[in-house]
Design an enzyme around this catalytic site. Sequence first.
Site, short mmCIF file in Angstrom:
data_model
loop_
_atom_site.label_atom_id
_atom_site.label_comp_id
_atom_site.label_asym_id
_atom_site.label_seq_id
_atom_site.Cartn_x
_atom_site.Cartn_y
_atom_site.Cartn_z
N GLY A 292 -2.44 11.12 -9.98
CA GLY A 292 -2.24 9.53 -9.68
C GLY A 292 -3.58 8.85 -9.78
N SER A 346 6.66 19.62 -5.62
CA SER A 346 6.78 18.37 -4.83
C SER A 346 6.39 18.56 -3.22
CB SER A 346 8.13 18.22 -4.78
OG SER A 346 8.63 17.10 -3.75
N LYS A 414 0.30 -2.03 3.17
CA LYS A 414 1.44 -2.53 3.14
C LYS A 414 2.31 -1.87 4.25
CE LYS A 414 1.53 -3.52 -1.60
NZ LYS A 414 0.17 -3.64 -1.47
N LYS A 426 5.33 4.47 4.56
CA LYS A 426 3.90 4.73 5.03
C LYS A 426 3.63 4.73 6.23
CE LYS A 426 1.16 5.89 2.19
NZ LYS A 426 0.99 7.30 1.71
N VAL A 453 -6.10 -1.20 -5.03
CA VAL A 453 -7.36 -0.71 -5.95
C VAL A 453 -7.18 -1.31 -7.24
CG1 VAL A 453 -7.83 1.23 -4.46
CG2 VAL A 453 -6.19 1.58 -6.33
N VAL A 460 -2.15 -5.08 -11.16
CA VAL A 460 -2.14 -6.43 -11.67
C VAL A 460 -3.01 -6.63 -12.84
CG1 VAL A 460 -3.67 -7.61 -9.97
CG2 VAL A 460 -1.83 -8.91 -11.17
N ARG A 558 8.87 -10.89 -5.21
CA ARG A 558 9.82 -9.69 -5.44
C ARG A 558 10.30 -9.39 -4.06
NH1 ARG A 558 5.97 -5.73 -8.45
NH2 ARG A 558 4.63 -6.21 -6.79
#
Length: 654
Positions: A292, A346, A414, A426, A453, A460, A558
């Site tokens: 990621g 996983s 968040k 989280k 980040v 964005v 959203r």
Amino acid sequence: MTGRFLNYLIGLSRSRKRAVLMLVDAALLAVSFFLAMALRLDGFTPALSPPSWLAFALVLPCTLLLFRLMGLYRAVVRHVAGRTVQVLAFGLAVSALLLLLSAKSFGLFLPRSVPAIYWLLAMGLLGGARFGLRALYRHRLARLKARVIIFGAGSAGRQLFATLEHGGDYAPVAFVDDATELQGRDIGGLRVFSPARLPSLVAEHGVECVLLAIPSATRRQRRNILERLEPLGLRVQTVPGLSDIVSGRAELSEIREVAIEDLLGRDLVPPRQDLLDANIRGKSVMVTGAGGSIGSELCRQILSQRPSRLVLLELSEFSLYSIDEELRDLAKAESPETVIVPLLGSVRDRSRLEGALRHFAVDTIFHAAAYKHVPLVERNPVEGLRNNVFGTLALAEAAQTAGVKAFVLVSTDKAVRPTNIMGASKRIAELICQAQSGLPGETVFAIVRFGNVVGSSGSVIPLFRKQIEAGGPITVTHPDITRYFMAIPEAAQLVIQAGAMARGGDVFILDMGEPVRIVDLASRMVRLSGLRPVVSEAGGASRTRVKGDIEIRFTELRPGEKLFEELLVGDGAHPTAHPRIMTATEMAMDWPALEGLLGRLSAVCERHDLPAIRHLLHEIPIGYEPSGAIVNPCCEAPESTPLTGAPAQSSATA
């Protein structure tokens, strides 16, 4: 005269260019019909027959509408190609057929061969006009290069000038520099001016672009320069930074788009080497979510600290392959003694995790694996909870059992008073790490919380760049939405240092600087691309009377999205040994109480009982206050309320 007219056309806004093209097409279609009639009737006078022109008048608006629907006016004339010819051929064939049908339907005079002749002539005229304009434009490019000003008359600016003189698409017309001792000098035939002369230089030379040749400037200095250049409405590009040039990752002659870090203008704080080394140098390190955005950067920086082994755990095969290949190339130069181990799997597979941790004698875990995209997790709540909550639980318990020394959870802003499933998951992951730190064992748990980040998946910034390249619109969810931003390398570096300061269950918060209004960020990106932004009214109605090249359109928040993000649950943060890392005392739960709640959460997730999930998230003390109904992924609609539409592309990163 032709060049002046072409310059005028190129200088028009996109909407005006489309309008001009439609008017030209209407005129050429009329000429095609007139010539078709004249050729069929052997004269110009019979071609003016009113009944025949009535049929054409009925067909003309339909033809232009069809062209618009087929995207003919979205294509840039200077890039016209075979696809345009196909659209023209089909659209004109439909137009010819409509011409014949309208004449028959209303009993109007029209020879049967006229539509076929009309199609041939219109293809030649409309297609020829487009290819002719393209040829004129290319001829102009061949004759004239883009005129640019080089900002920076030091050694980097002089080397760039020498490179451009021997080729490329740019023709330098002047230097600009803040250094008063350089102003007024001539370098290679070009005068060095003060930045105050920029507006007059732009007007005098028809400058299209400014090239920043100041690789050694700090981000704050670059930001100040960009703020001065913004009002000029010019495209701004830059040479690579000094670190990229020194490391060999880039050459001085490479010209790039301005990095978003330059817009945010925050200078890096030199890292503390002792903190970077503490959990890494000579040790076996595992990174989850290694493919990621954050995980891959953690891997790069960890590798530079020379661990004995770097274990990459990743669920995505392609992401694991990509980061493994990159790190192996990097290791040859930076850490040839490090053993790199790619593991496909996983974080929810407890037995595989424990086996891997034992087999590779892992000392330190950086847990970056998570589902992070807010709208996707909101529409897939069970999978989001399973991965983010129970994946963290499985990894934390496996770490305790295997005797891992340090466990660093990469968290998010968040998680603070969450309004969405991702943030709630989280925050529960944070509670798990805090509770596990109170159990007997060698593992020291740490939580590092930060905001968005720059350039991460779902960010964005790449979205805005793509929308600008496509000609707009740029979509922003709300006029007042703000976000914290941090460069990925800085975030990863601080995560490593924060983890080294942990004593057990610590919550570290990274100093993100000042929040940024997303609409302001979008406007700056447009202006530095040499275009003019125009902001729509909230709700999507465009202010058509305002001139601009790229529309910034507001959509709607959203599901689960906040206007403002927070970094603290409690009242305050306390400084640490690092100026960009703070620590906070957050509410925690003991393991027996949390374990019971997690058992119930696992059960309702197993049943996919969405109302029970919502109820239980309210019961767990995480401050969960959802902004809307929980979403049922099976029918893509909220419980008890209709789904009004697909998630809009927005300004918030996941």
